[in-house]
Design an enzyme around this catalytic site. Structure first.
Site, PDB file in Angstrom:
ATOM      1  NE  ARG A 223       0.036  -6.433   5.256  1.00  0.00           N
ATOM      2  CZ  ARG A 223      -0.122  -7.164   6.333  1.00  0.00           C
ATOM      3  NH1 ARG A 223       0.072  -6.638   7.524  1.00  0.00           N
ATOM      4  NH2 ARG A 223      -0.460  -8.429   6.251  1.00  0.00           N
TER       5      ARG A 223
ATOM      6  CD  GLU B 163      -6.823 -10.055   5.238  1.00  0.00           C
ATOM      7  OE1 GLU B 163      -7.150 -11.211   4.917  1.00  0.00           O
ATOM      8  OE2 GLU B 163      -5.729  -9.772   5.776  1.00  0.00           O
TER       9      GLU B 163
ATOM     10  CB  THR C 204      -2.173  -9.217  10.410  1.00  0.00           C
ATOM     11  OG1 THR C 204      -2.116  -8.934   9.007  1.00  0.00           O
ATOM     12  CG2 THR C 204      -0.741  -9.471  10.862  1.00  0.00           C
TER      13      THR C 204
ATOM     14  CE  LYS D  53      -2.195 -14.345   4.676  1.00  0.00           C
ATOM     15  NZ  LYS D  53      -2.506 -12.976   5.067  1.00  0.00           N
TER      16      LYS D  53
ATOM     17  N   GLY E 160       1.879 -11.332  -2.504  1.00  0.00           N
ATOM     18  CA  GLY E 160       2.565 -11.232  -3.786  1.00  0.00           C
ATOM     19  C   GLY E 160       1.772 -11.786  -4.950  1.00  0.00           C
TER      20      GLY E 160
ATOM     21  N   GLY F 134      -3.572  -7.834  -1.935  1.00  0.00           N
ATOM     22  CA  GLY F 134      -3.448  -6.517  -1.333  1.00  0.00           C
ATOM     23  C   GLY F 134      -3.001  -5.508  -2.360  1.00  0.00           C
ATOM     24  CB  SER F 135       0.390  -4.129  -3.019  1.00  0.00           C
ATOM     25  OG  SER F 135       0.917  -5.438  -2.990  1.00  0.00           O
TER      26      SER F 135
HETATM   27  C1  3PG Z   1      -1.088  -9.923   3.532  1.00  0.00           C
HETATM   28  O1  3PG Z   1      -1.219  -8.846   4.111  1.00  0.00           O
HETATM   29  O2  3PG Z   1      -1.628 -10.958   3.862  1.00  0.00           O
HETATM   30  C2  3PG Z   1      -0.213  -9.953   2.365  1.00  0.00           C
HETATM   31  O3  3PG Z   1       1.014  -9.462   2.749  1.00  0.00           O
HETATM   32  C3  3PG Z   1      -0.744  -9.175   1.203  1.00  0.00           C
HETATM   33  O4  3PG Z   1       0.242  -9.202   0.259  1.00  0.00           O
HETATM   34  P1  3PG Z   1       0.163  -8.384  -1.103  1.00  0.00           P
HETATM   35  O5  3PG Z   1       0.020  -6.944  -0.776  1.00  0.00           O
HETATM   36  O6  3PG Z   1       1.459  -8.727  -1.772  1.00  0.00           O
HETATM   37  O7  3PG Z   1      -1.021  -8.925  -1.877  1.00  0.00           O
END
Ligand code: 3PG
Length: 213
Positions: A20, A43, A72, A132, A161, A181-182
């Site tokens: 993202r 994704e 998303t 999810k 998270g 993700g992050s």
């Molecule tokens: C997502 O895009 O589904 C989540 O917000 C990913 O969250 P994260 O970056 O905290 O893993």
């Protein structure tokens, strides 16, 4: 590949990486880092500019070495555009029957967002290929073990998270895989490579990778 084979390929490492970003170039570089690190499922979130172009480009670049999906995906129209872009699976933070119907019409697995047992059962009735749990950090691994005590058929992918340290706890609690993700993708190529290797090793300690399709 059949829908169930794509589902298995998307979750085989027990991690589904999420890209993202606020720019196409950064999203592409992030995906590239993750794929070079050996991650085989990711994704691209549709909040990313030109996300579907990124999906198409990455699929052309990786071929069958990885499964690239769209995240998303909030409605049927976005689902259809993701199908046309070549996405192999669809992920959503919410539960829209039209997203599931559209994905399934074209043979794509769909992982809709849920956060309650009622939503989990509804999603499974609609044919969701995995669930999810979003945002996972608001719940914790006990959600998975408690809900799966009543709904052992639920394939839960906690997302939002999830940290490197907690991912094995989620899988130990019964999650089929974690969406990350992050925590996985920030930093340069070396950092991502080391983090991915560490994550895959830790997850393999808790539960073996799924059998490949
Ligand atoms: C997502 O895009 O589904 C989540 O917000 C990913 O969250 P994260 O970056 O905290 O893993």
């Amino acid at each position: 590949m059949y829908r169930w084979e794509i589902t298995r390929a998307a979750l085989v490492q027990r991690v589904l990486a999420i890209v993202r970003s606020d720019s196409y170039d950064h999203a592409h570089a992030t995906a590239d880092n993750l794929l070079s690190a050996g991650i085989t499922s990711l994704e691209i979130s549709l909040t990313t500019p030109f996300a579907l172009e990124a999906v198409t480009t990455l699929i052309r670049e990786v071929g069958d070495d990885a499964v690239i999906g769209a995240g998303t995906v909030l409605d049927g129209a976005s689902a259809r555009m993701a199908v046309d872009a070549g996405a192999r699976f669809l992920v959503s933070p919410s539960l829209d029957p039209e997203v599931i119907r559209t994905g399934h019409r074209y043979g794509l697995p769909v992982f809709p967002g849920v956060a309650t047992p009622t939503e989990a059962v509804h999603a499974m009735e609609l044919g969701a290929d995995a669930l999810k749990l979003f945002p996972a950090s608001a719940y914790g691994p006990r959600w998975v073990s408690d809900v799966r005590a009543a709904l052992p058929q639920a394939a839960v992918v906690p997302t939002g998270g999830v940290t490197l340290a907690e991912a094995p706890e989620w899988v130990a609690a019964g999650a089929v895989a974690c969406g990350m993700g992050s925590a996985l993708s920030e930093g340069d190529r070396d950092t991502v490579g080391k983090r991915a290797a560490e994550l895959l090793a830790r997850l393999a300690d808790v539960a073996p990778p799924l059998d490949p399709p």
